[in-house]
Design a protein around this motif. Structure first.
Motif, PDB file in Angstrom:
ATOM      1  N   ARG A 184       0.491  -1.517   0.040  1.00 25.44           N
ATOM      2  CA  ARG A 184       0.132  -0.804   0.060  1.00 25.44           C
ATOM      3  C   ARG A 184       0.620   1.269   0.361  1.00 25.44           C
ATOM      4  NH1 ARG A 184      -5.116   1.772   3.947  1.00 25.44           N
ATOM      5  NH2 ARG A 184      -5.700   3.288   3.419  1.00 25.44           N
ATOM      6  N   HIS A 185       2.255   1.250   0.503  1.00 25.77           N
ATOM      7  CA  HIS A 185       2.841   2.326   0.685  1.00 25.77           C
ATOM      8  C   HIS A 185       4.121   2.649   0.031  1.00 25.77           C
ATOM      9  CE1 HIS A 185      -0.411   4.322   3.065  1.00 25.77           C
ATOM     10  NE2 HIS A 185      -0.571   2.992   4.121  1.00 25.77           N
ATOM     11  N   ALA A 208      -6.735  -7.667   2.898  1.00 24.45           N
ATOM     12  CA  ALA A 208      -6.397  -6.929   1.687  1.00 24.45           C
ATOM     13  C   ALA A 208      -7.533  -6.282   1.550  1.00 24.45           C
ATOM     14  CB  ALA A 208      -5.927  -8.125   0.649  1.00 24.45           C
ATOM     15  N   ARG A 209      -8.820  -6.097   1.107  1.00 25.11           N
ATOM     16  CA  ARG A 209     -10.095  -5.703   0.993  1.00 25.11           C
ATOM     17  C   ARG A 209     -10.651  -4.733   1.524  1.00 25.11           C
ATOM     18  NH1 ARG A 209     -11.876 -10.767   0.365  1.00 25.11           N
ATOM     19  NH2 ARG A 209     -12.790 -11.071   1.958  1.00 25.11           N
ATOM     20  N   LEU A 210      -9.753  -4.167   3.217  1.00 19.32           N
ATOM     21  CA  LEU A 210      -9.436  -3.424   3.698  1.00 19.32           C
ATOM     22  C   LEU A 210      -8.516  -2.507   3.729  1.00 19.32           C
ATOM     23  CD1 LEU A 210     -10.786  -4.754   7.373  1.00 19.32           C
ATOM     24  CD2 LEU A 210     -11.939  -4.146   6.209  1.00 19.32           C
ATOM     25  N   ASN A 211      -7.683  -2.916   3.089  1.00 19.39           N
ATOM     26  CA  ASN A 211      -6.910  -0.966   2.701  1.00 19.39           C
ATOM     27  C   ASN A 211      -7.294  -1.115   1.127  1.00 19.39           C
ATOM     28  OD1 ASN A 211      -4.222  -1.168   4.879  1.00 19.39           O
ATOM     29  ND2 ASN A 211      -5.385  -3.889   5.371  1.00 19.39           N
ATOM     30  N   GLN A 212      -8.105  -1.650   0.580  1.00 17.55           N
ATOM     31  CA  GLN A 212      -8.299  -0.622  -0.393  1.00 17.55           C
ATOM     32  C   GLN A 212      -8.705   0.441  -1.020  1.00 17.55           C
ATOM     33  OE1 GLN A 212      -9.639  -5.054  -2.408  1.00 17.55           O
ATOM     34  NE2 GLN A 212      -7.786  -5.402  -3.104  1.00 17.55           N
ATOM     35  N   ALA A 213      -9.004   0.813  -0.330  1.00 13.77           N
ATOM     36  CA  ALA A 213      -9.593   3.114   0.021  1.00 13.77           C
ATOM     37  C   ALA A 213      -9.011   3.186  -1.169  1.00 13.77           C
ATOM     38  CB  ALA A 213      -9.462   3.465   0.940  1.00 13.77           C
ATOM     39  N   ASP A 214      -7.858   2.975  -2.458  1.00 18.01           N
ATOM     40  CA  ASP A 214      -7.279   4.019  -2.597  1.00 18.01           C
ATOM     41  C   ASP A 214      -6.646   3.359  -3.857  1.00 18.01           C
ATOM     42  OD1 ASP A 214      -7.089   6.078  -1.263  1.00 18.01           O
ATOM     43  OD2 ASP A 214      -4.754   5.383  -0.787  1.00 18.01           O
ATOM     44  N   GLY A 215      -7.577   1.801  -4.794  1.00 15.40           N
ATOM     45  CA  GLY A 215      -8.206   1.276  -5.460  1.00 15.40           C
ATOM     46  C   GLY A 215      -7.086  -0.236  -4.845  1.00 15.40           C
ATOM     47  N   ASP A 216      -6.756  -0.974  -5.877  1.00 11.20           N
ATOM     48  CA  ASP A 216      -6.021  -2.915  -5.879  1.00 11.20           C
ATOM     49  C   ASP A 216      -4.475  -1.841  -5.969  1.00 11.20           C
ATOM     50  OD1 ASP A 216      -9.155  -3.746  -6.742  1.00 11.20           O
ATOM     51  OD2 ASP A 216      -8.067  -4.134  -8.928  1.00 11.20           O
ATOM     52  N   ILE A 217      -4.458  -3.183  -4.509  1.00  6.53           N
ATOM     53  CA  ILE A 217      -2.566  -3.002  -4.363  1.00  6.53           C
ATOM     54  C   ILE A 217      -2.364  -4.102  -5.190  1.00  6.53           C
ATOM     55  CG2 ILE A 217      -3.057  -1.523  -2.590  1.00  6.53           C
ATOM     56  CD1 ILE A 217      -3.786  -3.843  -0.394  1.00  6.53           C
ATOM     57  N   PRO A 218      -0.779  -4.033  -4.541  1.00  2.00           N
ATOM     58  CA  PRO A 218       0.483  -5.398  -5.864  1.00  2.00           C
ATOM     59  C   PRO A 218       0.544  -6.245  -4.103  1.00  2.00           C
ATOM     60  CG  PRO A 218       1.066  -4.156  -5.058  1.00  2.00           C
ATOM     61  CD  PRO A 218       0.201  -3.123  -5.026  1.00  2.00           C
TER      62      PRO A 218
END
Length: 339
Positions: A184-185, A208-218
């Protein structure tokens, strides 16, 4: 003033044990502007994710008691209605038993230590249990001190430089905290978070779904039982480009805690170097037992691995600004590579 409130709020959302919270002194808490800020940043019901009700109740009780102790002139000093209303709402909520609390997963928001210069907070939201259930593989349901230590290192410029733009694999990822922070960062090309338990992998997917506020993450969770081949999944193809499954670096926290596991860990690290392209393994070890780590260090030497202690130590607990963790037991960071 803002720094005091920020530190307390970050600790609160990480569910730091209430007696160790950095509460401002009473003469600060009694100020109406401070009380309003505490309500807006910690106890407003519209905030998400809120800590569990029993935890919020304990913290607010502690704050109200300190304010009451500091009131010298009842005509001038008082507790704001917003905080009293929050207290009233909390005390009427049904309270789970201690056993129920230990078995429940809580949504915890971890905030990285402040870096200078830094323009934004870097948060990771994790679903985990802080109950100390040590059987049945459930230790993976908690983010432990070594992971928070390693996360603090990765949040630093030197740590971020080791993973930025890289393909990363994490061993024993547990809650997925480190991998999610990288995804994420820290600008990784991709990160595969591995563990042997399927229920942990499923929980990582939820996180992962809880951390996808800015879109998909790798971020790609995967079951990996050490000693077997790691299978490439379809979702990993965005990281590999359809080529072989290879990584630039590996991460792992608190993997060296039992001498019986050392041979399998060494074999896995050798596998990463030989078959998955890994050039360095960054690990944080809690030095509970010097003999255990010495066994691991000796095994590295016997396998022609270089073990380099990195010049990073955890900030003393009372000075931490994020990823709060105990420093009572030493935690060290090492880079392992082929000699």
């Amino acid at each position: 003033m803002a720094d005091l409130i920020r530190t307390l709020a970050v600790q609160y959302f990480q569910l730091v044990d209430p007696p160790t919270l950095a509460l401002p002194p009473g003469n600060v808490l009694v100020q109406p502007a401070v009380q309003q800020a505490l309500y807006e940043h910690m106890f407003d019901e519209t905030l998400t994710p809120l800590p569990p009700t029993p935890y919020r109740t304990r913290v607010l009780k502690q704050i109200l008691a300190r304010i009451e102790e500091s009131i010298t002139d009842p005509e001038e000093d008082e507790i704001l209605d917003s905080l009293m209303d929050a207290w009233g709402n909390l005390v009427v909520q049904p309270k789970p038993s201690a056993l129920e609390q230990a078995q429940q997963l809580s949504t915890i928001k971890y905030t990285a230590p402040l870096q200078s210069p830094q323009t934004r907070e870097r948060n990771v939201t994790i679903l985990e249990s802080q109950g100390l259930i040590l059987s049945g593989g459930t230790t993976g349901n908690r983010t432990w001190e070594a992971a928070l230590h390693l996360g603090s290192f990765l949040a630093s410029p030197a740590g971020e430089a080791l993973v930025h733009g890289k393909r990363i694999i994490e061993l024993g990822a547990g809650t997925g905290f480190l991998s999610l922070f990288c995804a994420r960062h820290l600008g990784v090309r991709g990160v595969v978070a591995t563990d042997r338990e399927l229920f942990l992998i499923e929980n990582m997917r939820t996180c992962a779904r809880l951390n996808q506020a800015d879109g998909d993450i790798p971020f790609y969770p995967a079951v990996w039982d050490w000693g077997t081949r790691l299978e490439q999944t379809d979702e990993m193809s965005s990281m590999t480009g359809g080529g072989p499954l290879e990584f630039d670096a590996a991460l792992g926290a608190d993997l060296v805690y039992d001498t019986d596991l050392v041979p399998l860990l060494i074999s896995t690290v050798r596998d990463l170097f030989s078959n998955y392209g890994v050039s360095q393994f960054i690990t944080a070890a809690t030095l509970r037992n010097e003999d255990t780590f010495r066994t691991f260090s000796n095994a590295c030497e016997e396998n022609a691995f270089s073990v380099e202690a990195l010049p990073f130590e955890s900030t003393p607990a009372e000075e931490q600004s994020g990823f709060f963790h105990s420093t009572n037991i030493p935690i060290r960071t090492f880079r392992i590579s082929r000699a």
